[in-house]
Design a protein around this motif. Structure first.
Motif, PDB file in Angstrom:
ATOM      1  N   TYR A  86       1.441  -9.758   8.511  1.00 32.31           N
ATOM      2  CA  TYR A  86       1.405  -8.456   7.849  1.00 32.31           C
ATOM      3  C   TYR A  86       1.149  -8.653   6.356  1.00 32.31           C
ATOM      4  O   TYR A  86       1.741  -9.526   5.749  1.00 32.31           O
ATOM      5  CB  TYR A  86       2.733  -7.727   8.077  1.00 32.31           C
ATOM      6  N   PRO A  87       0.308  -7.902   5.708  1.00 32.52           N
ATOM      7  CA  PRO A  87      -0.449  -6.733   6.184  1.00 32.52           C
ATOM      8  C   PRO A  87      -1.905  -7.037   6.577  1.00 32.52           C
ATOM      9  O   PRO A  87      -2.687  -6.112   6.727  1.00 32.52           O
ATOM     10  CB  PRO A  87      -0.436  -5.857   4.938  1.00 32.52           C
ATOM     11  N   ILE A  93      -7.229  -3.058   7.038  1.00 34.10           N
ATOM     12  CA  ILE A  93      -7.494  -4.272   6.259  1.00 34.10           C
ATOM     13  C   ILE A  93      -8.060  -5.408   7.110  1.00 34.10           C
ATOM     14  O   ILE A  93      -8.692  -6.318   6.587  1.00 34.10           O
ATOM     15  CB  ILE A  93      -6.180  -4.735   5.575  1.00 34.10           C
TER      16      ILE A  93
ATOM     17  N   PRO B  53       5.862  -8.705   4.081  1.00 35.30           N
ATOM     18  CA  PRO B  53       4.445  -8.930   3.747  1.00 35.30           C
ATOM     19  C   PRO B  53       4.176 -10.335   3.205  1.00 35.30           C
ATOM     20  O   PRO B  53       4.991 -10.890   2.467  1.00 35.30           O
ATOM     21  CB  PRO B  53       4.162  -7.865   2.689  1.00 35.30           C
ATOM     22  N   LEU B 100       9.570  -4.540   1.931  1.00 39.48           N
ATOM     23  CA  LEU B 100       8.227  -4.622   1.333  1.00 39.48           C
ATOM     24  C   LEU B 100       8.300  -4.952  -0.158  1.00 39.48           C
ATOM     25  O   LEU B 100       7.700  -5.934  -0.620  1.00 39.48           O
ATOM     26  CB  LEU B 100       7.517  -3.277   1.538  1.00 39.48           C
ATOM     27  N   VAL B 170      -1.994   7.212   0.857  1.00 35.74           N
ATOM     28  CA  VAL B 170      -1.662   7.901   2.111  1.00 35.74           C
ATOM     29  C   VAL B 170      -1.667   6.881   3.252  1.00 35.74           C
ATOM     30  O   VAL B 170      -2.615   6.106   3.388  1.00 35.74           O
ATOM     31  CB  VAL B 170      -2.676   9.036   2.408  1.00 35.74           C
ATOM     32  N   GLY B 171      -0.609   6.874   4.021  1.00 35.17           N
ATOM     33  CA  GLY B 171      -0.542   6.019   5.207  1.00 35.17           C
ATOM     34  C   GLY B 171      -0.827   6.864   6.438  1.00 35.17           C
ATOM     35  O   GLY B 171      -0.379   8.007   6.530  1.00 35.17           O
ATOM     36  N   TYR B 172      -1.583   6.293   7.368  1.00 35.40           N
ATOM     37  CA  TYR B 172      -1.977   7.055   8.564  1.00 35.40           C
ATOM     38  C   TYR B 172      -1.694   6.235   9.823  1.00 35.40           C
ATOM     39  O   TYR B 172      -1.864   5.011   9.833  1.00 35.40           O
ATOM     40  CB  TYR B 172      -3.474   7.384   8.476  1.00 35.40           C
ATOM     41  N   ILE B 194       3.847   4.466   8.378  1.00 36.26           N
ATOM     42  CA  ILE B 194       4.675   3.730   7.398  1.00 36.26           C
ATOM     43  C   ILE B 194       4.078   2.339   7.185  1.00 36.26           C
ATOM     44  O   ILE B 194       3.934   1.858   6.056  1.00 36.26           O
ATOM     45  CB  ILE B 194       6.155   3.623   7.878  1.00 36.26           C
ATOM     46  N   ARG B 195       3.689   1.679   8.289  1.00 40.31           N
ATOM     47  CA  ARG B 195       3.085   0.331   8.202  1.00 40.31           C
ATOM     48  C   ARG B 195       1.806   0.371   7.386  1.00 40.31           C
ATOM     49  O   ARG B 195       1.562  -0.505   6.549  1.00 40.31           O
ATOM     50  CB  ARG B 195       2.740  -0.181   9.610  1.00 40.31           C
ATOM     51  N   ASP B 196       0.971   1.389   7.664  1.00 42.33           N
ATOM     52  CA  ASP B 196      -0.306   1.501   6.955  1.00 42.33           C
ATOM     53  C   ASP B 196      -0.056   1.746   5.466  1.00 42.33           C
ATOM     54  O   ASP B 196      -0.717   1.143   4.617  1.00 42.33           O
ATOM     55  CB  ASP B 196      -1.131   2.639   7.570  1.00 42.33           C
ATOM     56  N   GLY B 198       2.590   0.867   3.799  1.00 44.91           N
ATOM     57  CA  GLY B 198       3.107  -0.396   3.261  1.00 44.91           C
ATOM     58  C   GLY B 198       1.994  -1.395   3.009  1.00 44.91           C
ATOM     59  O   GLY B 198       1.977  -2.096   1.986  1.00 44.91           O
ATOM     60  N   ALA B 199       1.045  -1.464   3.947  1.00 43.55           N
ATOM     61  CA  ALA B 199      -0.087  -2.400   3.806  1.00 43.55           C
ATOM     62  C   ALA B 199      -0.922  -2.038   2.582  1.00 43.55           C
ATOM     63  O   ALA B 199      -1.376  -2.916   1.831  1.00 43.55           O
ATOM     64  CB  ALA B 199      -0.944  -2.369   5.069  1.00 43.55           C
ATOM     65  N   ARG B 200      -1.107  -0.743   2.361  1.00 42.19           N
ATOM     66  CA  ARG B 200      -1.905  -0.301   1.205  1.00 42.19           C
ATOM     67  C   ARG B 200      -1.162  -0.580  -0.098  1.00 42.19           C
ATOM     68  O   ARG B 200      -1.776  -0.947  -1.097  1.00 42.19           O
ATOM     69  CB  ARG B 200      -2.243   1.188   1.327  1.00 42.19           C
ATOM     70  N   ALA B 202       0.983  -3.025  -0.562  1.00 40.12           N
ATOM     71  CA  ALA B 202       0.977  -4.481  -0.766  1.00 40.12           C
ATOM     72  C   ALA B 202      -0.388  -5.008  -1.207  1.00 40.12           C
ATOM     73  O   ALA B 202      -0.457  -5.992  -1.944  1.00 40.12           O
ATOM     74  CB  ALA B 202       1.414  -5.178   0.512  1.00 40.12           C
ATOM     75  N   THR B 203      -1.454  -4.372  -0.748  1.00 35.33           N
ATOM     76  CA  THR B 203      -2.785  -4.917  -1.063  1.00 35.33           C
ATOM     77  C   THR B 203      -3.529  -4.128  -2.146  1.00 35.33           C
ATOM     78  O   THR B 203      -4.241  -4.716  -2.951  1.00 35.33           O
ATOM     79  CB  THR B 203      -3.665  -4.964   0.205  1.00 35.33           C
TER      80      THR B 203
END
Lengths: 220, 224
Positions: A86-87, A93, B53, B100, B170-172, B194-196, B198-200, B202-203
């Motif tokens: 993750y992620p 991504i 992450p 996160l 925005v997470g989807y 929530i995961r999406d 969080g990924a946005r 983090a990146t």
């Protein structure tokens, strides 16, 4: 009726009630493949944000087929793999090509985490099953004197899937396998409704899984 | 005489039929009313794994302020034809953010106020908020899956309490629904949102937060 007789009767009935499915499997190989002792593979369903995406049930079916049988392949569960990395393998991504994967490996800790899992191949599954046509008509009635269904209804389904296999060690595309299957299902109403169901998704899953096993273990 | 008796019996039968029909319609209406009144709100529990992450830590000491609204966020909505939903995502979202943000910075301290207190050795304070949450079910969207989206805002304050920036993403998430699995599918779609998100964070947001902190450091360093 004995238990043996009931089994034969059930098998015959299920064969009779299964619709015909035609399927075609194609493969193209870019590099030689081999699985050593302790090597593992991960099956990933390609997620997209449009209204069509690979069904979870299809990737589950591929996993079940590959991890069972006479020559099972060691698989890392998709969820565990995505959580560990993750992620980087989230839908938005995730790498879309083997070149992207090599770029991803420059990120801190990604290569190490992948090596810890002993993953040698990644297989991305993409595709879906769609209903291409339907017709006929059937009506059912129920009254105090009894009930019944009359007529016939049918629908055609087309399952089209592709597996892209990436070599994690060489960071290259090892090859592609595609599976296409189509079939027509019927429900005939002769007082009781008799379903004759074709399962192209299931046929595509089995065909793709068998070819994937041969591709990975067979070497080329 | 018999004719009249027969007619009377027929009349009584007809009256009885009418009464029975009325009784049936009233009963049916009552049952419908009871079903509607008794149809409970669907409580959606959001659950799932909380992955850490795999990103490079920003070398900064950060205070995070989680407001009560953020910690206990829940969404209630009545959809036409689909009933009422109550989605409790605050707890899971908080766990996700703690994990996160804890992995994104060298040091993370949870603070009780959205400002730097005397004695705090923090480089900045982050205030995450849920600006908007929405979900869709197949009967409304006409698609075959359930969807959820969460709009997050992260306010970055410097050590003097000055706002460095407000970042929004925005997470989807979307999930397949089974025949009777609407509640589970809304929960799964929310977890994926929530995961999406969080990924946005983090990146995409991580480099922007690092740049804001670096700019602030530079400006503060230049001050006499």
């Amino acid at each position: 009726m004995t238990r043996h007789g009931a089994g034969i009767w059930l098998m015959t009935l299920s064969l009779l009630l299964s619709g015909c499915v035609t399927s075609r499997i194609e493969q193209s190989r870019d590099t030689a493949t081999a699985m050593g002792t302790g090597d593992a593979m991960v099956i990933l369903g390609r997620a997209s944000y449009n209204d069509r995406e690979t069904e979870e049930s299809f990737t589950d079916c591929i996993v079940d087929e590959l991890s069972s049988g006479g020559n099972p392949i060691t698989l890392v569960p998709q969820k565990e793999f995505k959580d560990n990395l993750y992620p980087w393998f989230e839908p938005r991504i995730a790498p879309t090509s083997a070149e992207d994967l090599s770029r991803l490996f420059t990120e801190s800790g990604v290569r190490d985490r992948m090596d810890e899992s002993n993953i040698k191949y990644l297989a991305w599954i993409q595709g879906d099953t769609v209903t291409t046509g339907k017709g006929g008509s059937m009506s059912c009635t129920l009254s105090t004197f009894g009930g019944g269904c009359f007529g016939m209804s049918y629908w055609e389904q087309d399952a089209s899937y592709e597996a892209s296999i990436w070599d994690v060690d060489k960071l290259t595309n090892a090859g592609q396998i595609s599976a296409d299957a189509s079939g027509t299902s019927y429900i005939a109403g002769l007082i009781i409704p008799i379903p004759i169901i074709a399962r192209p998704g299931n046929a595509a899953c089995k065909g793709l899984a068998n070819q994937l096993r041969e591709f990975i273990v067979g070497g080329g | 005489m018999n004719y009249w008796r027969g007619q009377r019996t027929k009349c009584l039968e007809l009256l009885c039929q009418i009464k029975t029909m009325r009784l049936l319609s009233v009963s049916a209406a009552l049952v419908l009313l009871m079903l509607q009144a008794g149809c409970p709100t669907r409580n959606v529990t959001v659950a799932g794994s909380v992955p850490t992450p795999l990103v490079e830590r920003i070398p900064a000491s950060i205070g995070i302020y989680y407001s009560y609204e953020f910690k206990s966020f829940e969404h209630k909505e009545a959809l036409p034809g689909s009933g009422s939903y109550r989605i409790d995502l605050g707890g899971q979202n908080l766990d996700f953010f703690r994990n996160l943000l804890g992995a994104m910075f060298a040091e993370v301290i949870e603070v009780n106020q959205p400002s730097v207190q005397e004695g705090d050795e923090l480089d900045a304070i982050l205030i995450p908020e849920i600006v908007k949450y929405g979900f869709l079910v197949p009967s409304v969207s006409t698609l075959t899956f359930f969807e959820a989206s969460i709009e997050y805002q992260i306010t970055v304050l410097d050590r003097a309490g000055q706002e460095l920036g407000k970042l929004r993403i925005v997470g989807y998430g979307k999930a397949e629904g089974s025949m009777f699995g609407g509640v589970d599918a809304v929960g799964e779609a929310t977890m994926l949102a929530i995961r999406d998100g969080g990924a946005r964070i983090a990146t995409e947001l991580s480099p922007r937060i690092a740049a804001l902190l670096a700019d602030s450091e530079e400006t503060n360093g230049l001050q006499p």
